[in-house]
Design a protein around this motif. Sequence first.
Motif, PDB file in Angstrom:
ATOM      1  N   ALA A 118      55.045  58.238  67.893  1.00  0.00           N
ATOM      2  CA  ALA A 118      56.142  58.565  66.978  1.00  0.00           C
ATOM      3  C   ALA A 118      55.670  58.537  65.532  1.00  0.00           C
ATOM      4  N   VAL A 119      56.313  59.346  64.697  1.00  0.00           N
ATOM      5  CA  VAL A 119      56.095  59.293  63.253  1.00  0.00           C
ATOM      6  C   VAL A 119      57.330  58.662  62.612  1.00  0.00           C
ATOM      7  N   ARG A 143      59.461  70.675  69.005  1.00  0.00           N
ATOM      8  CA  ARG A 143      60.675  70.088  69.584  1.00  0.00           C
ATOM      9  C   ARG A 143      60.703  68.622  69.179  1.00  0.00           C
ATOM     10  N   LEU A 144      61.755  68.232  68.456  1.00  0.00           N
ATOM     11  CA  LEU A 144      61.844  66.896  67.891  1.00  0.00           C
ATOM     12  C   LEU A 144      62.838  66.037  68.670  1.00  0.00           C
ATOM     13  N   VAL A 145      62.513  64.753  68.799  1.00  0.00           N
ATOM     14  CA  VAL A 145      63.437  63.765  69.355  1.00  0.00           C
ATOM     15  C   VAL A 145      63.499  62.602  68.377  1.00  0.00           C
ATOM     16  N   ALA A 146      64.682  62.321  67.847  1.00  0.00           N
ATOM     17  CA  ALA A 146      64.839  61.276  66.831  1.00  0.00           C
ATOM     18  C   ALA A 146      65.553  60.058  67.416  1.00  0.00           C
ATOM     19  N   TYR A 147      65.171  58.884  66.918  1.00  0.00           N
ATOM     20  CA  TYR A 147      65.844  57.660  67.352  1.00  0.00           C
ATOM     21  C   TYR A 147      65.888  56.652  66.215  1.00  0.00           C
ATOM     22  N   VAL A 178      58.148  62.845  68.318  1.00  0.00           N
ATOM     23  CA  VAL A 178      59.159  61.801  68.243  1.00  0.00           C
ATOM     24  C   VAL A 178      59.251  61.288  66.811  1.00  0.00           C
ATOM     25  N   VAL A 179      60.472  61.170  66.307  1.00  0.00           N
ATOM     26  CA  VAL A 179      60.702  60.742  64.925  1.00  0.00           C
ATOM     27  C   VAL A 179      61.510  59.440  64.933  1.00  0.00           C
ATOM     28  N   ASP A 180      60.948  58.408  64.355  1.00  0.00           N
ATOM     29  CA  ASP A 180      61.576  57.094  64.230  1.00  0.00           C
ATOM     30  C   ASP A 180      62.135  56.988  62.813  1.00  0.00           C
ATOM     31  N   VAL A 181      63.450  56.834  62.677  1.00  0.00           N
ATOM     32  CA  VAL A 181      64.062  56.823  61.340  1.00  0.00           C
ATOM     33  C   VAL A 181      64.386  55.410  60.855  1.00  0.00           C
ATOM     34  N   ARG A 182      63.854  54.394  61.530  1.00  0.00           N
ATOM     35  CA  ARG A 182      64.055  53.023  61.069  1.00  0.00           C
ATOM     36  C   ARG A 182      63.205  52.752  59.824  1.00  0.00           C
TER      37      ARG A 182
END
Length: 260
Positions: free
Chosen positions: A39-40, A77-81, A21-25
């Motif tokens: 998440a990273v 497998r990536l999931v971004a939010y 899981v990728v957190d782009v905040r």
Amino acid sequence: MNEDIVVSSEWLAAHRDEVCVVDVRDAWEFDGIGHVPGAVNIPFDRFRSEAGDEGMLPGAEHWTALMTEAGLGTDDRLVAYDDEHGVFAARFVVTALLYGHRKCHLLDGDFSAWNREYETTTDATEVSPSSYEVREPDSSPLVDFEAVQAALDTEAVIVDTREEWEYAEGHLPGAVQLDWRELVDEESRGLKPRAELESLLADRGITPDRRIVLYCNTARRISHTYVVLNQLGYEQVDFYEGSLTEWTQRGGPLEGSEVE
């Protein structure tokens, strides 16, 4: 085309052990407000190109370093939010796809949707650097200034994903206006129901049988629309990364109140 490019919070909860899981905040939000456990954090401004080339891809070397630092593998497998209805996370998803990452998804409804139903944490995520490799994508939706210029004289639908006032001030000749936020349900923060999306798009002539060319200002907003159209099964979607920033710099023609 990737018709499962958008995944729900329920899907993520059920598959969290199988995905990264990728957190782009921003880091202060990730650390202070909390994040999806495990998440990273890769803040949005870290995978954008340098000032002067605003909105463009960050470069393969920089992208490789970011992914390696975050401990992400080429085949993960990536999931971004994000917490902005997915518009920043969508830019991450599109960037990953353009660098050949084949399994990447957008979390429908963003962090707020997850936070309403599932646990969050402020604990730091342990990360071990990976060995990441950029690959050539199977195909690329990117189109340049010349290709868009040529598309103006075809049956392609040129779509301006900015706000109505921006469109009114100046837009590409013949472009239709579709604010990317029209695709989002304000209450759920996720995408509107499929039937509603299809009706909204059809009303603007944005249908699966036509070639679609997307632009905004700096490729952020078109990323969200690109992901949505992929989810709906559109096969001819072009992504004008240079968008209006490059278009105006190169003297491309415009229509609107500011250019009349």
